[in-house]
Enzyme design. Structure first.
Site, mmCIF file in Angstrom:
data_model
loop_
_atom_site.group_PDB
_atom_site.id
_atom_site.type_symbol
_atom_site.label_atom_id
_atom_site.label_comp_id
_atom_site.label_asym_id
_atom_site.label_seq_id
_atom_site.Cartn_x
_atom_site.Cartn_y
_atom_site.Cartn_z
ATOM 1 N N ASP A 303 0.862 -1.173 0.000
ATOM 2 C CA ASP A 303 0.000 0.000 0.000
ATOM 3 C C ASP A 303 0.903 1.228 0.000
ATOM 4 O OD1 ASP A 303 -2.338 1.642 0.401
ATOM 5 O OD2 ASP A 303 -1.713 1.802 2.494
ATOM 6 N N ASP A 502 -1.610 -0.947 6.036
ATOM 7 C CA ASP A 502 -1.856 -0.463 7.389
ATOM 8 C C ASP A 502 -3.293 -0.054 7.651
ATOM 9 O OD1 ASP A 502 -1.656 1.879 5.680
ATOM 10 O OD2 ASP A 502 -1.598 3.045 7.528
ATOM 11 N N ASP A 506 -7.011 -1.928 3.549
ATOM 12 C CA ASP A 506 -6.013 -2.947 3.189
ATOM 13 C C ASP A 506 -6.335 -4.310 3.786
ATOM 14 O OD1 ASP A 506 -4.382 -1.061 1.835
ATOM 15 O OD2 ASP A 506 -3.577 -0.399 3.751
#
Length: 758
Positions: A303, A502, A506
């Site tokens: 990410d 995080d 996600d």
């Protein structure tokens, strides 16, 4: 404890029998040896029965058969030695597991059980689970922070080694976020609890740790499958030796050396040791299964926001109309921004204060959510906000700032400052890289990770700049959670894939990946729950370290199996050929078991892929040199302003002369101190041949440019000399700005490992 007692009983019986045999009491000796062997046989039989009820064939059936056959063949001494081997193996297993899980037990032992709460009636001791958000707590020296919260005193010194793996205490200032599990390494301080103890960072780590300790590694299940085949091989060798020679003692000797202790003990011990090793480095792995899958990873997806970047906007550039100037523009904008808690406002205020600007108190502040701020600063009506906010107010864009409209598309976002119905300044905001991100990517490449991809929900242009800086293989932007799952599944079809993230968005992708790695220190609880691996320290480079630990642990597990079973196989052949009697075989098998387990325990030590440089000593001046970088970055802006001001008239000469004095008094001494103390110590820790050579070479280039500017200023100060010196002076100022900016970035990355440890 019962394993150690069983070993002591068997050892005592074995010695007592030996003493009787030496006194000529052979019958009594055989009785004593049989008596100590049969309880061990009963213990093993119970374990085999439990395994059979659980649907698997207990591999200890070989040891059980060896004891019973030895007693039946009147080989009581061999039976006692086999019993000693079994009891010793179990005791060794208990000791090895204790070594391997020490880091996990240390985490649990540090769990806070009580807290001191400050209330209307004074200080009271309460159970940790009675802490509620908003409680004011007193943390005394040596105590563990019991809940997440905010520091309410001027300073606190915390030992966060149990959370981060870093040995040096850290200093916290008023308002700092505190995490449970850290230990007070200084004086008593007050804090306001933000969560209860059960919802705290440390409680989450303990839950993950318990899950990791209770998980049965897939490699151990694989070992059971191999052990089943080994049982059949043992039966064939023992039975074949007996049938071909008619000597039952040979069959017994084969059974004695065939006990597959290396197979059933070494593999899980190596994996649990790897989990403990990872825990010491601030990485919680949810069991041996996750560790084994992590070792096979060949693709890593990241990410962007909060993972590759800090997730907080930072001031990247400032533009202002010439009549105002960049510093004054920042001062006015930050003064107004004090009236807002928006991340962009907080970033502007932080930069202004770091530069020592004196901020005015804003009045009549009005914040419009999603747009910007209006207010009065020193009697001047100002507005600060996005382009859409300015258009809604009818603010005209000043022609000199028009180029910033295109910059906002590439850089991230622009906060505009307006006064008198027109824009007067623009602040380019960007979410920069984590300082350790480039090193993390390079380490993953060095570990053989063949594909690194960003999967972000952010805008394509903002994501592309981060991907280009890190040299990622692909950048996929503007992805929804469902699209992230599709990307994970597509990559999984090609190679084992890990996902690092995080946020709540996600979590689905983390759960879908072969290994989900959650940035747990600052990330969401949803991500931590979905991940197989949780980084409890907010550092991306621990991803590469976790992969290195997993690979080494798996490699050692298979090495221990190969070592132990290879030696056992040779001993079995020797026993079948009549070259190894049962008594000697029992002693040899015990040595093989010890060797395999000790080899498995080497997973507790760092491997070549995991080794990190140690912290540089305080007298090397690392913190002082890095603190000076803030001033040098301000110098960069002044160099650019000075270069832009160079024109046909010598009006800019006094400002450039002032810059020269600052460079001679601050920049060059800064470089000399780095080369005198910091660089030699950093080079010693980093190893290799002259790792700081490139930075020293940049120092040389910077000194040469400063010298050239000084020489040009001498020429420019002469009558008629400005026209002669101005073109080269302009080029030199811009060249120095570019080289110094590059040098500061390169130096901060090279020293990032040390600065994060410090």
């Amino acid at each position: 404890m019962h394993r150690y007692l069983l070993l002591l009983c068997v050892l005592a019986g074995l010695l007592a029998g030996a003493a009787l045999a030496l006194q000529g009491e052979a019958l009594a000796a055989r009785i004593v040896w049989s008596v100590v062997a049969l309880p061990v046989a009963a213990h093993v039989a119970l374990g085999v029965a439990r395994a059979l009820l659980g649907g698997r064939l207990g591999v200890d059936i070989i040891a059980l058969a060896a004891i019973l056959v030895a007693v039946a063949l009147d080989e009581a001494a061999a039976a006692a030695l086999i019993a000693l081997m079994v009891a010793g193996g179990e005791a060794l297993e208990a000791w090895a597991e204790g070594r391997a899980t020490r880091a996990l037990h240390d985490l649990m032992a540090r769990a806070p059980r009580t807290a001191a709460r400050l209330g209307p009636d004074g200080l009271e001791e309460i159970p940790a689970d009675a802490i509620r958000p908003g409680d004011m707590l007193l943390v005394r020296p040596g105590e563990t922070v019991a809940a997440d919260g905010e520091l309410r005193d001027a300073v606190a010194t915390l030992d966060e080694s149990v959370l981060t793996g870093e040995p040096l205490p850290v200093q916290m200032a008023l308002g700092a976020a505190l995490r449970s599990g850290a230990m007070n390494a200084g004086g008593a301080f007050r804090m306001c609890a933000a969560t209860g103890a059960e919802a705290s960072t440390y409680a989450a780590i303990l839950r993950l740790t318990r899950a990791a300790a209770q998980s049965r590694p897939p490699l151990a299940r694989l070992a059971d499958q191999w052990a089943l085949g080994f049982v059949l091989l043992t039966a064939l060798l023992a039975g074949g030796a007996w049938l071909l020679t008619g000597d039952a003692v040979r069959a017994l000797a084969v059974l004695v050396v065939a006990t597959p202790c290396p197979l059933i003990l070494a593999a899980p011990i190596a994996l649990v040791a790897g989990i403990g090793r990872a825990a010491r480095r601030g990485v919680v792995v949810k069991g041996g299964g996750a560790l084994e899958r992590l070792a096979r990873i060949r693709t890593v997806l990241f990410d962007k926001t909060g993972t590759l970047t800090p997730g907080r906007p930072q001031l990247a550039a400032t533009e202002a109309i010439p009549a105002l100037g960049r510093q004054e523009a920042l001062r006015l904008a930050a003064s107004l921004a004090q009236g807002s808690t928006h991340p962009v406002s907080a970033a502007l205020v932080a930069v202004a204060r770091a530069r020592g600007l004196k901020l005015a108190a804003p009045t009549e502040v009005e914040e419009r959510p999603g747009g910007g701020l209006l207010g009065l600063v020193e009697g001047q009506h100002l507005s600060l906000g996005s382009q859409g906010f300015m258009e809604a107010l009818g603010v005209a864009r000043t022609e000199q700032l028009g180029a910033l409209a295109s910059v906002s598309v590439a850089a991230g976002s622009v906060a505009w400052l307006a006064a008198g119905g027109a824009t007067i300044a623009a602040f380019v905001m960007a979410d920069g890289l984590r300082p350790e991100a480039p090193r993390a990517v390079r380490r993953l490449r060095a570990l053989g990770i063949g594909r690194l991809v960003m999967v972000s929900g952010d805008r394509a242009v903002a994501a592309a700049s981060i991907g280009a800086a890190l040299r990622l293989d692909a950048v996929l932007a503007e992805c929804t959670p469902a699209e992230k799952i599709a990307v994970v599944q597509r990559e999984q079809a090609l190679a084992p894939t890990a996902m690092v993230g995080d946020g709540v968005n996600d979590a689905p992708a983390l759960a879908a990946a072969d290994v989900g790695i959650a940035m747990g220190a600052q990330g969401t609880a949803a991500a931590a729950e979905a991940g197989d691996v949780v980084l409890v320290v907010d550092r991306l480079d621990r991803v590469a370290e976790a992969v290195a630990i997993a690979r080494r642990s798996r490699r050692i597990a298979f090495g221990a199996i190969a070592l132990g079973m290879g030696l056992s196989g040779l001993a079995m052949l020797a026993a079948a050929a009549g070259e190894l009697p049962p008594l000697a075989g029992a002693l040899l098998q015990e040595a093989i078991d010890v060797g395999a387990i000790l080899f498995a325990l080497t997973a507790l030590r760092p491997g070549a892929d995991e080794r990190n440089p140690g912290a540089v000593p305080a007298d090397a001046g690392l913190s002082e040199r890095l603190a000076e970088h803030a001033g040098l970055k301000r110098l960069l802006e002044r160099l650019r302003e000075a270069g832009e001001a160079v024109d046909g008239s010598p009006a800019a000469l006094p400002a450039i002369q002032a810059l020269e004095k600052e460079m001679l008094s601050a920049l060059l001494p800064h470089q000399r101190e780095e080369e005198r103390l910091l660089y030699p110590e950093a080079a010693r820790q980093l190893g290799g041949q002259d790792p700081m050579a490139a930075l020293v070479r940049m120092h040389t280039g910077i000194e040469a440019l400063v010298g050239r500017i000084s020489a040009l200023l001498v020429i420019a100060g002469r009558e008629g000399g400005w026209a002669q010196a101005a073109p080269e002076l302009r080029r030199s100022l811009f060249a120095l700005e570019a080289l110094l900016a590059l040098h500061l970035s390169a130096e901060e990355e090279a020293l990032a490992e040390f600065s994060l440890q410090a």
